[in-house]
Scaffold this motif. Structure first.
Motif, short mmCIF file in Angstrom:
data_model
loop_
_atom_site.label_atom_id
_atom_site.label_comp_id
_atom_site.label_asym_id
_atom_site.label_seq_id
_atom_site.Cartn_x
_atom_site.Cartn_y
_atom_site.Cartn_z
N VAL A 115 -45.96 15.51 135.08
CA VAL A 115 -46.76 16.74 135.13
C VAL A 115 -47.14 17.22 133.73
O VAL A 115 -47.80 18.25 133.59
CB VAL A 115 -46.01 17.86 135.89
N GLY A 116 -46.72 16.48 132.70
CA GLY A 116 -47.10 16.87 131.35
C GLY A 116 -46.67 15.84 130.33
O GLY A 116 -45.56 15.32 130.39
N ALA A 117 -47.55 15.53 129.38
CA ALA A 117 -47.21 14.64 128.27
C ALA A 117 -46.68 15.50 127.13
O ALA A 117 -47.40 16.34 126.59
CB ALA A 117 -48.44 13.85 127.82
N ILE A 118 -45.42 15.30 126.77
CA ILE A 118 -44.78 16.14 125.77
C ILE A 118 -44.93 15.53 124.37
O ILE A 118 -45.45 16.16 123.45
CB ILE A 118 -43.30 16.38 126.12
N PRO A 122 -45.91 6.87 120.42
CA PRO A 122 -44.61 6.20 120.37
C PRO A 122 -43.68 6.72 119.27
O PRO A 122 -44.08 6.88 118.12
CB PRO A 122 -44.98 4.73 120.11
N LEU A 123 -42.44 6.96 119.66
CA LEU A 123 -41.36 7.24 118.71
C LEU A 123 -40.51 6.00 118.50
O LEU A 123 -39.93 5.80 117.44
CB LEU A 123 -40.48 8.38 119.22
N ASN A 124 -40.42 5.18 119.54
CA ASN A 124 -39.68 3.92 119.48
C ASN A 124 -40.52 2.92 118.69
O ASN A 124 -41.47 2.34 119.21
CB ASN A 124 -39.40 3.40 120.88
N GLN A 125 -40.17 2.74 117.43
CA GLN A 125 -40.96 1.86 116.57
C GLN A 125 -40.10 0.74 115.99
O GLN A 125 -38.87 0.85 115.93
CB GLN A 125 -41.61 2.67 115.45
N LEU A 126 -40.76 -0.32 115.61
CA LEU A 126 -40.09 -1.47 115.00
C LEU A 126 -39.79 -1.14 113.55
O LEU A 126 -40.69 -0.91 112.75
CB LEU A 126 -41.01 -2.69 115.10
N MET A 127 -38.49 -1.10 113.21
CA MET A 127 -38.08 -0.72 111.86
C MET A 127 -37.40 -1.89 111.16
O MET A 127 -36.57 -2.57 111.76
CB MET A 127 -37.11 0.46 111.92
N ALA A 128 -37.76 -2.09 109.91
CA ALA A 128 -37.19 -3.19 109.14
C ALA A 128 -36.76 -2.70 107.77
O ALA A 128 -37.27 -1.70 107.25
CB ALA A 128 -38.22 -4.31 108.99
N TYR A 219 -50.38 -2.39 116.98
CA TYR A 219 -50.21 -3.85 117.08
C TYR A 219 -50.17 -4.29 118.55
O TYR A 219 -49.24 -4.95 119.00
CB TYR A 219 -48.94 -4.29 116.37
N GLY A 220 -51.22 -3.94 119.29
CA GLY A 220 -51.41 -4.51 120.61
C GLY A 220 -50.80 -3.79 121.79
O GLY A 220 -51.18 -4.05 122.94
N VAL A 221 -49.86 -2.90 121.57
CA VAL A 221 -49.26 -2.13 122.67
C VAL A 221 -50.10 -0.87 122.86
O VAL A 221 -50.45 -0.21 121.88
CB VAL A 221 -47.80 -1.74 122.35
N PRO A 222 -50.46 -0.52 124.10
CA PRO A 222 -51.26 0.69 124.29
C PRO A 222 -50.56 1.92 123.71
O PRO A 222 -49.33 2.02 123.75
CB PRO A 222 -51.36 0.80 125.82
N ASP A 223 -51.35 2.83 123.17
CA ASP A 223 -50.79 4.09 122.66
C ASP A 223 -50.30 4.89 123.86
O ASP A 223 -51.09 5.37 124.66
CB ASP A 223 -51.86 4.85 121.90
N TYR A 224 -49.00 5.04 123.99
CA TYR A 224 -48.44 5.64 125.20
C TYR A 224 -47.75 6.96 124.90
O TYR A 224 -47.45 7.30 123.76
CB TYR A 224 -47.46 4.67 125.87
N SER A 311 -53.82 2.09 131.11
CA SER A 311 -53.59 1.10 130.06
C SER A 311 -52.12 0.70 129.98
O SER A 311 -51.81 -0.48 129.83
CB SER A 311 -54.07 1.63 128.70
N ILE A 312 -51.22 1.66 130.14
CA ILE A 312 -49.80 1.31 130.04
C ILE A 312 -49.34 0.58 131.29
O ILE A 312 -48.51 -0.34 131.22
CB ILE A 312 -48.93 2.55 129.75
#
Length: 335
Positions: A115-118, A122-128, A219-224, A311-312
């Motif tokens: 009922v709402g996008a908060i 993405p916050l879950n990102q690939l970190m190196a 990098y290819g993943v839909p902006d979710y 898209s997702i």
């Protein structure tokens, strides 16, 4: 259903049992009437209270829920995977969850609706580790990537590396459970997925690690939508007016947080749990990261689009994460 965010290791058994009791006995009473004609709503958080929840605590402290005729009970489920089940079975009215988890749940015939996008990105990102050798995801080929044994995280990284011109088959995944931070600080792995840029990244940097983060949507993943507010289909039918009022009050809480970030965050810090203490410095930095990612621009706070859901859902199907069709139009509602 696979796990998403998990609690920090080290929580005592007594705390876990207490949270179980909250989840099993304290989450009922959908649309019950509180005192003075207020409608009572039980709202489950996605994790222990932290900066991303500031808008809710601000709305409560500023009286926006009360003005809307609501008595809101903010609760933490015993397990992050319990929230949607509790809402689906009518034991809670609303729950913060994840867009991908909502899509997967609907593919499993769990009648949950966003009922709402908060948090809109993405916050879950690939970190190196920023060693000078890794400039983009494809540079992780041959490196060790720590992850919490979640197939979805593998799918995200595989998509990113392939989009960047690398071969996902040559990636070396290391199951580190939820020990993502120790895995990096002890050089057990070269990169991690499953950590959030507003939490794990900040904690690692505080420990002196120099990191580089890659946004999946580049990098290819839909902006979710990382974080969404969910209700059950039945709950929406019987309680739509109260849920709409909740979102309107929450939007006021977010507006207050944007205009008074220090004061709003202090409200959260003043109410933090002794069992899950917050690092004020980390939470302030976290809120600075979150506010732009929660901004809907000219649209109302929490607004959603069918394009995002389509898209997702398509990407999840391509990655084998869902096995049956999910109607994007039915996965979310405009209130």
């Amino acid at each position: 259903m696979f796990k998403f965010r998990s609690w920090k290791k080290g929580a005592s058994l007594s705390i876990a049992l207490a949270l179980v009791l909250i989840g099993s006995t304290g989450c009922g009473s959908t649309n019950t009437q509180a005192g003075s004609g207020e409608t009572e709503l039980t709202v489950l958080l996605d994790w222990y209270p932290n900066a991303v929840h500031t808008f809710l605590y601000a709305a409560e402290e500023q009286g926006y829920f009360e003005e809307a005729g609501l008595k809101v009970k903010l609760q933490t489920p015993a397990d992050t995977n319990d929230a949607l089940k509790l809402v689906a079975t009518g034991k809670a009215d609303l729950a913060l969850s994840y867009q991908m988890q909502v899509a997967i749940s609907r593919a499993e015939d769990i009648p949950i609706v966003s009922v709402g996008a908060i948090v809109r990105h993405p916050l879950n990102q690939l970190m190196a580790i920023d060693s000078g050798e890794i400039h983009s995801p494809k540079d992780l080929v041959g490196k060790k990537i720590g992850y919490p044994s979640i197939p979805l995280d593998e799918a995200i990284v595989n998509t990113m590396v392939k989009s960047d011109g690398g071969d996902p088959a040559k990636l070396d995944y290391v199951d580190v459970g939820w020990d993502l931070i120790p895995a990096m600080t002890t050089n057990k792995v070269d990169a991690i997925i499953g950590g959030y840029v507003n939490h794990e990244k900040l904690l690692l940097e505080k420990e002196g690690e120099k990191l580089i983060a890659f946004d999946p949507s580049e990098y290819g993943v839909p902006d979710y939508y990382e974080l969404v507010l969910t209700a059950s289909e039945d709950g929406l039918k019987s309680n739509s007016d109260a849920i709409k009022k909740f979102m309107e009050a929450a939007a006021k809480g977010q507006a207050y947080t944007v205009s008074h970030p220090d004061e709003a965050l202090q409200i959260l810090l003043d109410q933090q749990s002794e069992e899950f203490p917050l690092d004020a410095e980390i939470e302030r930095k976290s809120l600075d990261i979150l506010l732009p990612l929660m901004d809907a621009g000219t649209e109302p706070f929490g607004s959603q689009s069918e394009e995002s859901w389509s898209s997702i859902i398509d990407w999840l199907k391509e990655q084998g994460q869902i096995k049956q069709d999910v109607d994007a139009e039915q996965a979310f509602r405009h209130l």
